[in-house]
Design a protein around this motif. Structure first.
Motif, short mmCIF file in Angstrom:
data_model
loop_
_atom_site.label_atom_id
_atom_site.label_comp_id
_atom_site.label_asym_id
_atom_site.label_seq_id
_atom_site.Cartn_x
_atom_site.Cartn_y
_atom_site.Cartn_z
N TYR A 44 -79.85 58.54 115.74
CA TYR A 44 -78.89 58.67 114.64
C TYR A 44 -77.48 58.49 115.18
O TYR A 44 -77.22 58.71 116.36
N ALA A 45 -76.59 58.05 114.30
CA ALA A 45 -75.18 57.89 114.63
C ALA A 45 -74.37 58.46 113.47
O ALA A 45 -74.75 58.31 112.31
N GLU A 46 -73.26 59.11 113.80
CA GLU A 46 -72.39 59.71 112.80
C GLU A 46 -71.25 58.77 112.45
O GLU A 46 -70.71 58.10 113.32
N PHE A 47 -70.87 58.77 111.17
CA PHE A 47 -69.76 57.96 110.68
C PHE A 47 -68.90 58.81 109.77
O PHE A 47 -69.43 59.64 109.02
N THR A 48 -67.60 58.59 109.79
CA THR A 48 -66.70 59.30 108.89
C THR A 48 -66.42 58.48 107.63
O THR A 48 -65.82 58.98 106.69
N ASN A 49 -66.90 57.25 107.61
CA ASN A 49 -66.70 56.38 106.45
C ASN A 49 -68.07 55.89 105.98
O ASN A 49 -68.76 55.17 106.70
N ILE A 50 -68.47 56.29 104.77
CA ILE A 50 -69.80 55.93 104.24
C ILE A 50 -69.96 54.42 104.12
O ILE A 50 -71.06 53.91 104.31
N CYS A 51 -68.90 53.70 103.83
CA CYS A 51 -68.99 52.24 103.70
C CYS A 51 -69.39 51.59 105.02
O CYS A 51 -70.21 50.67 105.05
N ILE A 52 -68.83 52.09 106.11
CA ILE A 52 -69.19 51.56 107.43
C ILE A 52 -70.62 51.94 107.77
O ILE A 52 -71.37 51.14 108.32
#
Length: 97
Positions: free
Chosen positions: A52-60
């Protein structure tokens, strides 16, 4: 700041499932319990979270999920194993055939 996650599950049949969610624990539980009866993983349980990888922007996050879904199994496996140097050389299409 709300986090989003791109994740890869390894299914009992050896295939990979890639998804995106804002609640990884809840989504994994739903895969494990067959909450969505038409989901790819429902007939391929048990599943295990392998990346898994975390993102702060759902679009990305959604963009990356779509990108990973197009990858070959070998390329997904390299990502899972952290073999980032191998990623550019692992194309989905085999031009040698």
């Amino acid at each position: 700041m709300k986090l989003s996650y791109v994740y890869i599950l390894e299914c009992a049949d050896g295939t990979y499932y890639t998804g995106v969610t804002s609640n990884l624990t809840k989504r994994l539980f739903r895969h494990e319990t067959g909450f969505y009866p038409t989901c790819y993983t429902v007939t391929r349980r048990p599943v295990s979270l392998v990346f898994y990888a975390e993102f702060t922007n759902i679009c990305i996050a959604i963009e990356k999920e779509k990108q990973i879904k197009k990858w070959s199994k070998a390329k997904k496996k390299a990502l899972i194993n952290g073999d980032f140097d191998a990623l550019p050389n692992l194309a989905k299409k085999d031009f040698g055939k």
